[in-house]
Write an enzyme that holds these catalytic residues in place. Structure first.
Site, PDB file in Angstrom:
ATOM      1  N   GLU A 124       0.869  -1.173   0.000  1.00 45.68           N
ATOM      2  CA  GLU A 124       0.000   0.000   0.000  1.00 45.68           C
ATOM      3  C   GLU A 124       0.908   1.226   0.000  1.00 45.68           C
ATOM      4  O   GLU A 124       1.399   1.648   1.051  1.00 45.68           O
ATOM      5  CB  GLU A 124      -0.926  -0.018   1.232  1.00 45.68           C
ATOM      6  CG  GLU A 124      -1.882  -1.201   1.268  1.00 45.68           C
ATOM      7  CD  GLU A 124      -2.878  -1.203   0.131  1.00 45.68           C
ATOM      8  OE1 GLU A 124      -2.994  -0.180  -0.580  1.00 45.68           O
ATOM      9  OE2 GLU A 124      -3.552  -2.225  -0.066  1.00 45.68           O
ATOM     10  N   CYS A 163      -1.525   9.110   2.647  1.00 44.88           N
ATOM     11  CA  CYS A 163      -1.084   8.550   1.366  1.00 44.88           C
ATOM     12  C   CYS A 163      -2.034   8.892   0.232  1.00 44.88           C
ATOM     13  O   CYS A 163      -1.627   8.879  -0.935  1.00 44.88           O
ATOM     14  CB  CYS A 163      -0.912   7.041   1.484  1.00 44.88           C
ATOM     15  SG  CYS A 163      -2.424   6.153   1.950  1.00 44.88           S
TER      16      CYS A 163
END
Length: 473
Positions: free
Chosen positions: A218, A252
């Site tokens: 991720e 993110c």
């Protein structure tokens, strides 16, 4: 024994303990897994205040509601969602054997992989540790967590929470810096999940490759916001500003840069400043403001600003501040115009309160700009035009596409979350998380009758010739 050697010894011991436990009990029932999820929820609820206080301590200042909305609530939601649907997820799925393989029964069983490693970043240490943990436990695994060295206070609360919920044989917690992370990545896990920077993700994948450990990465990247030529700028800013200011932009999937019609850039800046002032009045003395996590990261962001200015960018603050304010870790969003690809801020994931604005003259130019760059973890489109929405959906690649919103897609329990290309691989959340941490085992079952004898040597008989004609029809 050195500290590094001692840490490696602890890692190996914890892994061996979990491996042995899994080998002795490789299957857990739905009831056992559901009970684990309930215990985790109970302990999380009991530790809400200690976790909130610890994150404030680790950050210097972190808004309580940033922790509630982005760290704690999503985990509670994931637990409830998984608990309710777990029995159905665990049911074998029936498949078709096909005419040539009949009579036979075929099914797919979802089997726990074994010992799962989870490497946790510092930006959302609760959500990004306990969230993947929910998926791994739902799939029936044992789990080792490597927590970030940048959140020591939060780590202690998480350790206490997990020790009260699970034995070390089921869930264990590791801490340490780069050397511990490297040793952790090199363990022969049955699956490894890493959340963090793309550059580090490459190192994790390389370490896992030695053991052929499957990985879920991720990562991040530069998630763009594309503003079309017709949407009201006030609405576009309203939908993106929370995504950039939550946790000081240290997310993110935070908007990394904005593609705005050239003629509307001044209006965008004015609207951003106006709405920022509404959200954060008296910025320098506002408890709703989250700090940049550390002095090291503040210096990194300052270097990005200095580099951009030196190469021709213009910087406008989202609210009036004295220049020395940027020497603290409380930053309003710094809006950059006149940016170009030579600047580091347009090459690296920003991960903080800096927002470059790229002006464009046509939607084709804007789409080409996105497509010529590595595929991002998220793509945000601000548009009410159905035709443009479909065009962006069909002609761009990103981990996710959010239309007229930012960030919120990560909170959807019934949809996968993950990247593509440079922004990652694999998914978790919901049933995709359950399957990510499960081995899909095909089970093929014959009864007393088997047609396999018809295709064995010697070849060339009449029945085989007929079967050949049937296959090649």
């Amino acid at each position: 024994m050195t500290d590094s050697a001692h840490a490696n010894s602890d890692l190996l011991s914890a892994f061996a303990q979990q491996r042995q436990g899994f080998m002795q009990t490789p299957f857990s029932t739905a009831s056992q897994r559901q009970q684990q999820l309930l215990v985790l929820k109970q302990q999380l609820l009991a530790h809400v205040t200690p976790l909130t206080d610890a994150l404030k301590l680790d950050y210097g200042q972190r808004a309580s509601y940033d922790t509630l909305w982005a760290d704690i609530q999503p985990v509670l939601s994931m637990i409830d969602y998984s608990h309710k649907r777990l029995r159905r997820w665990m049911q074998p799925s029936k498949r078709h054997a096909g005419v040539l393989l009949a009579p036979a029964k075929v099914s797919v069983h979802y089997q726990a992989k074994g010992v799962v490693g989870i490497i946790v970043p510092w930006n959302f240490p609760v959500m990004l540790s306990l969230g993947p943990l929910v998926s791994a436990l739902a799939a029936g695994n044992r789990v080792m967590l490597k927590l970030s060295e940048f959140t020591p206070a939060t780590n202690q609360v998480l350790r206490q929470l997990l020790q009260r919920a699970f034995s070390a044989e089921h869930v264990s917690v590791m801490e340490g810096g780069v050397e511990v992370a490297q040793a952790f990545s090199a363990l022969p896990f049955d699956h490894l999940l890493f959340t963090g920077a793309t550059s580090v993700g490459k190192q994790v994948m390389a370490a896992a490759a030695h053991n052929l450990t499957p990985v879920t990465l991720e990562l991040g990247g530069k998630s763009p916001v594309l503003i079309d030529e017709q949407i009201p700028i006030a609405l576009a800013v309203q939908r993106l500003i929370f995504g950039k200011t939550l946790n000081a932009g240290q997310i993110c999937i935070a908007p990394d840069y904005v593609l705005c019609p050239e003629a509307r850039v001044p209006e965008f800046i004015a609207q951003y400043q106006q709405q920022f002032a509404q959200h954060y009045p008296h910025f320098s003395n506002n408890a709703d403001v989250s700090f940049i996590v550390s002095e090291r990261h503040r210096q990194r962001l300052s270097a990005l600003l200095d580099d951009a200015r030196a190469k021709g960018a213009q910087c406008v603050s989202a609210c009036p501040i004295e220049p020395q304010q940027l020497n603290t870790r409380a930053w309003p969003t710094q809006l950059l115009t006149k940016v170009n690809d030579e600047m580091q801020v347009m090459q690296q994931e920003i991960f903080g309160p800096i927002l470059p604005i790229v002006g464009y003259s046509s939607i084709e130019q804007a789409l080409d700009y996105i497509k010529q760059r590595p595929r991002p973890l998220a793509l945000y489109l601000m548009s009410e035009q159905t035709a443009l929405q479909q065009r962006v959906l069909q002609h761009t690649h990103a981990g996710a596409l959010s239309i007229n919103e930012t960030l919120m897609h990560v909170a959807v329990d019934d949809a996968p979350f993950g990247g593509v290309g440079a922004s990652g691989m694999g998914h978790y959340h919901g049933v995709e998380g359950f399957r990510e941490f499960s081995h899909a085992k095909t089970v093929f079952q014959r009864g007393r009758v088997s047609p396999t004898q018809w295709i064995k040597p010697p070849y060339g008989g009449r029945l085989q010739q007929w079967l050949k004609r049937f296959i090649l029809r």
